[in-house]
Design a protein around this motif. Structure first.
Motif, PDB file in Angstrom:
ATOM      1  N   ARG A 155       0.849  -1.178   0.000  1.00 28.03           N
ATOM      2  CA  ARG A 155       0.000   0.000   0.000  1.00 28.03           C
ATOM      3  C   ARG A 155       0.884   1.226   0.000  1.00 28.03           C
ATOM      4  O   ARG A 155       2.097   1.116   0.236  1.00 28.03           O
ATOM      5  CB  ARG A 155      -0.939   0.019   1.208  1.00 28.03           C
ATOM      6  N   VAL A 198       2.673   5.414   7.482  1.00 28.93           N
ATOM      7  CA  VAL A 198       3.073   4.276   8.303  1.00 28.93           C
ATOM      8  C   VAL A 198       3.283   4.794   9.723  1.00 28.93           C
ATOM      9  O   VAL A 198       4.301   5.408  10.024  1.00 28.93           O
ATOM     10  CB  VAL A 198       4.376   3.634   7.768  1.00 28.93           C
ATOM     11  N   PRO A 199       2.271   4.618  10.593  1.00 28.98           N
ATOM     12  CA  PRO A 199       2.392   5.191  11.932  1.00 28.98           C
ATOM     13  C   PRO A 199       3.294   4.371  12.849  1.00 28.98           C
ATOM     14  O   PRO A 199       3.431   3.160  12.691  1.00 28.98           O
ATOM     15  CB  PRO A 199       0.959   5.177  12.478  1.00 28.98           C
ATOM     16  N   ASN A 200       3.913   5.053  13.784  1.00 23.97           N
ATOM     17  CA  ASN A 200       4.545   4.420  14.929  1.00 23.97           C
ATOM     18  C   ASN A 200       3.407   4.098  15.886  1.00 23.97           C
ATOM     19  O   ASN A 200       2.814   4.989  16.472  1.00 23.97           O
ATOM     20  CB  ASN A 200       5.528   5.425  15.538  1.00 23.97           C
ATOM     21  N   ALA A 255       3.068   5.753  19.261  1.00 23.49           N
ATOM     22  CA  ALA A 255       2.751   7.186  19.299  1.00 23.49           C
ATOM     23  C   ALA A 255       1.278   7.455  19.053  1.00 23.49           C
ATOM     24  O   ALA A 255       0.785   8.532  19.378  1.00 23.49           O
ATOM     25  CB  ALA A 255       3.603   7.928  18.264  1.00 23.49           C
ATOM     26  N   ILE A 256       0.558   6.508  18.468  1.00 25.98           N
ATOM     27  CA  ILE A 256      -0.868   6.751  18.237  1.00 25.98           C
ATOM     28  C   ILE A 256      -1.729   5.985  19.250  1.00 25.98           C
ATOM     29  O   ILE A 256      -2.912   5.758  19.036  1.00 25.98           O
ATOM     30  CB  ILE A 256      -1.294   6.447  16.785  1.00 25.98           C
ATOM     31  N   GLY A 257      -1.115   5.631  20.363  1.00 24.00           N
ATOM     32  CA  GLY A 257      -1.913   5.144  21.487  1.00 24.00           C
ATOM     33  C   GLY A 257      -1.927   3.639  21.686  1.00 24.00           C
ATOM     34  O   GLY A 257      -2.501   3.155  22.659  1.00 24.00           O
ATOM     35  N   TRP A 258      -1.296   2.901  20.759  1.00 28.07           N
ATOM     36  CA  TRP A 258      -1.277   1.446  20.897  1.00 28.07           C
ATOM     37  C   TRP A 258       0.003   1.071  21.628  1.00 28.07           C
ATOM     38  O   TRP A 258       0.964   0.604  21.032  1.00 28.07           O
ATOM     39  CB  TRP A 258      -1.364   0.783  19.518  1.00 28.07           C
ATOM     40  N   MET A 314       5.142  11.711  24.510  1.00 27.05           N
ATOM     41  CA  MET A 314       4.364  11.500  23.280  1.00 27.05           C
ATOM     42  C   MET A 314       3.774  12.826  22.788  1.00 27.05           C
ATOM     43  O   MET A 314       3.196  13.563  23.563  1.00 27.05           O
ATOM     44  CB  MET A 314       3.188  10.553  23.557  1.00 27.05           C
ATOM     45  N   LEU A 326      -1.857  14.703  19.732  1.00 28.21           N
ATOM     46  CA  LEU A 326      -2.498  14.684  18.424  1.00 28.21           C
ATOM     47  C   LEU A 326      -3.857  15.351  18.535  1.00 28.21           C
ATOM     48  O   LEU A 326      -4.582  15.134  19.494  1.00 28.21           O
ATOM     49  CB  LEU A 326      -2.709  13.233  17.957  1.00 28.21           C
ATOM     50  N   ILE A 329      -4.076  10.321   9.985  1.00 30.60           N
ATOM     51  CA  ILE A 329      -3.480   8.999  10.232  1.00 30.60           C
ATOM     52  C   ILE A 329      -4.460   7.897   9.845  1.00 30.60           C
ATOM     53  O   ILE A 329      -4.090   6.904   9.211  1.00 30.60           O
ATOM     54  CB  ILE A 329      -3.070   8.886  11.717  1.00 30.60           C
ATOM     55  N   LEU A 370       5.905  13.395  10.873  1.00 33.87           N
ATOM     56  CA  LEU A 370       7.156  12.664  10.622  1.00 33.87           C
ATOM     57  C   LEU A 370       8.269  13.159  11.549  1.00 33.87           C
ATOM     58  O   LEU A 370       9.020  12.372  12.109  1.00 33.87           O
ATOM     59  CB  LEU A 370       7.568  12.808   9.157  1.00 33.87           C
ATOM     60  N   ARG A 372       7.901  11.825  14.864  1.00 37.77           N
ATOM     61  CA  ARG A 372       7.948  10.352  14.804  1.00 37.77           C
ATOM     62  C   ARG A 372       6.627   9.680  15.125  1.00 37.77           C
ATOM     63  O   ARG A 372       6.592   8.525  15.542  1.00 37.77           O
ATOM     64  CB  ARG A 372       9.043   9.803  15.715  1.00 37.77           C
ATOM     65  N   VAL A 373       5.552  10.423  14.955  1.00 39.21           N
ATOM     66  CA  VAL A 373       4.235   9.772  15.036  1.00 39.21           C
ATOM     67  C   VAL A 373       4.092   8.858  13.818  1.00 39.21           C
ATOM     68  O   VAL A 373       3.540   7.759  13.911  1.00 39.21           O
ATOM     69  CB  VAL A 373       3.122  10.831  15.062  1.00 39.21           C
ATOM     70  N   LEU A 374       4.603   9.313  12.698  1.00 40.35           N
ATOM     71  CA  LEU A 374       4.700   8.462  11.505  1.00 40.35           C
ATOM     72  C   LEU A 374       6.159   8.060  11.331  1.00 40.35           C
ATOM     73  O   LEU A 374       7.055   8.882  11.496  1.00 40.35           O
ATOM     74  CB  LEU A 374       4.247   9.216  10.248  1.00 40.35           C
ATOM     75  N   LYS A 377      -2.898  -1.953   9.964  1.00 36.82           N
ATOM     76  CA  LYS A 377      -3.521  -0.627   9.951  1.00 36.82           C
ATOM     77  C   LYS A 377      -4.205  -0.429  11.294  1.00 36.82           C
ATOM     78  O   LYS A 377      -5.149  -1.150  11.604  1.00 36.82           O
ATOM     79  CB  LYS A 377      -4.567  -0.516   8.840  1.00 36.82           C
ATOM     80  N   LEU A 378      -3.738   0.509  12.071  1.00 37.54           N
ATOM     81  CA  LEU A 378      -4.359   0.778  13.359  1.00 37.54           C
ATOM     82  C   LEU A 378      -4.820   2.221  13.390  1.00 37.54           C
ATOM     83  O   LEU A 378      -4.126   3.124  12.969  1.00 37.54           O
ATOM     84  CB  LEU A 378      -3.331   0.558  14.492  1.00 37.54           C
ATOM     85  N   ALA A 379      -6.054   2.430  13.888  1.00 34.85           N
ATOM     86  CA  ALA A 379      -6.582   3.785  14.013  1.00 34.85           C
ATOM     87  C   ALA A 379      -5.908   4.502  15.180  1.00 34.85           C
ATOM     88  O   ALA A 379      -5.511   3.873  16.153  1.00 34.85           O
ATOM     89  CB  ALA A 379      -8.084   3.738  14.238  1.00 34.85           C
ATOM     90  N   ALA A 380      -5.780   5.823  15.059  1.00 36.65           N
ATOM     91  CA  ALA A 380      -5.154   6.603  16.141  1.00 36.65           C
ATOM     92  C   ALA A 380      -6.039   6.590  17.372  1.00 36.65           C
ATOM     93  O   ALA A 380      -7.242   6.829  17.296  1.00 36.65           O
ATOM     94  CB  ALA A 380      -4.918   8.039  15.665  1.00 36.65           C
ATOM     95  N   ARG A 381      -5.446   6.294  18.501  1.00 39.17           N
ATOM     96  CA  ARG A 381      -6.175   6.277  19.769  1.00 39.17           C
ATOM     97  C   ARG A 381      -5.717   7.376  20.695  1.00 39.17           C
ATOM     98  O   ARG A 381      -6.405   7.712  21.651  1.00 39.17           O
ATOM     99  CB  ARG A 381      -5.936   4.957  20.499  1.00 39.17           C
ATOM    100  N   ALA A 382      -4.515   7.853  20.479  1.00 37.50           N
ATOM    101  CA  ALA A 382      -3.930   8.810  21.421  1.00 37.50           C
ATOM    102  C   ALA A 382      -4.673  10.138  21.354  1.00 37.50           C
ATOM    103  O   ALA A 382      -5.136  10.518  20.297  1.00 37.50           O
ATOM    104  CB  ALA A 382      -2.467   9.021  21.105  1.00 37.50           C
TER     105      ALA A 382
END
Lengths: 161, 152
Positions: free
Chosen positions: A58, A62-64, A67-70, B1, B4, B12, B48, B51-53, B147-152
């Motif tokens: 794809r 490409v998230p870290n 950093a996005i809560g996981w 962190m 967001l 994201i 970027l 470093r979130v991405l 693929k994970l949705a943003a939770r933060a």
């Protein structure tokens, strides 16, 4: 399933030029094309073909995932009867919280597990709850399991050719 | 962190695939989010930088290029952990590496272009660290979709 696609030198150059990321400019495919000596239309056509061939999974962000809560990441591993692992692997892989699911060889006696399912959550308890759902799905076909929580990312370079 | 906001999360969640293949793809993607191309580029730069991405671009399936991709693990004595991590990470074939809670406490992915590159990389790691590498090549892939949705 893992048949290699036929890539020519330009495809390879295109992958090398973009695997670290696309240029953050209004017309990124033009910039990439200039780098490797082809036009933007050809960059687009080749990327499309590489997507269709599955060489590129794809294109996008490409998230870290930390950093996005996981923040909790558990590699769940299971010792599943050989004659049932393929049918059950497909079902475990279709659970909406499993991001990767593979069959791998055991390394007996230390490592009896042959089914690997990666599970993410916002807490270890969430990962444990999800692992319990996998255990329930596997039922008696599983002779045992474990969760290997990650405690540190030591390297995350992505793939490079 | 980094914090967001709602727009970061929408970017994201909506841009993990299907990035447009057209002349001005950021502008097209931005329109779907109801923002300008410049604003999207600015957000991506920040995501970027913080470093979130980890990156923005194509995700390559190396096996389809004829390469190989193998999960491997080491049992590293506690006192040597950082030293061994440096030795392992120094190899360009190591795509990622995680510390995990188990007797096998270092799990990394080797990705090489040539099929025989894996054995060579394993031999180099064993030689450099003096530790046996346990390789877990995949026999079947049932599902991959990170693929994970943003939770933060």
């Amino acid at each position: 399933m893992n048949g290699a696609a036929k890539l020519d030198a330009v495809d390879r150059a295109l992958i090398v030029a973009t695997q670290g990321g696309l240029p953050l400019v209004a017309r990124p495919y033009h910039v990439v094309g200039e780098q490797i000596g082809i036009g933007a239309e050809e960059v687009i056509a080749r990327l499309q073909a590489l997507l269709e061939a599955g060489v590129i999974r794809r294109i996008g962000a490409v998230p870290n995932h930390y950093a996005i809560g996981w923040t909790a990441n558990g590699m769940t591993v299971w010792d599943v009867a050989d004659e049932r692992v393929d049918a059950l692997g497909v079902r475990v892989g279709s659970l909406d919280f499993v991001t990767h699911c593979y069959r791998r060889p055991r390394a007996l006696p230390a490592w009896p597990y042959n089914l690997f399912a990666m599970v993410h959550g916002s807490s270890r308890d969430e990962v444990r709850d999800k692992a319990a759902r996998i255990a329930a799905l596997l039922g008696e076909a599983s002779r045992g399991g474990d969760i290997l929580f990650s405690t540190r990312i030591l390297k995350k370079a992505g793939l490079r050719i | 962190m980094p914090e967001l906001d709602a727009l970061d999360r929408r970017i994201i969640d909506n841009l993990q695939g299907d990035f447009p293949l057209c002349d001005e793809p950021y502008a097209v993607a931005a329109r779907q989010l109801g923002i300008s191309g410049e604003e999207l580029l600015e957000r991506l730069r920040r995501l970027l930088d913080t470093r979130v991405l980890t990156r923005f671009g194509p995700l390559v399936h190396i096996e389809r290029m004829g390469g190989a991709f193998v999960l491997a693990a080491l049992q590293v004595p506690d006192g040597r952990y950082d030293e061994v991590a440096d030795l392992v990470n120094a190899l360009p074939e190591v795509a990622h590496n995680y510390r995990r809670e188990h007797a096998l406490n270092m799990w990394f992915v080797l990705a090489t272009e040539a099929q025989d590159g894996i054995a060579a990389a394993i031999a180099r790691i064993e030689e450099a660290t003096g530790l046996p590498v346990h390789a877990f090549p995949k026999e079947r892939e049932y599902f991959v979709e990170m693929k994970l949705a943003a939770r933060a």
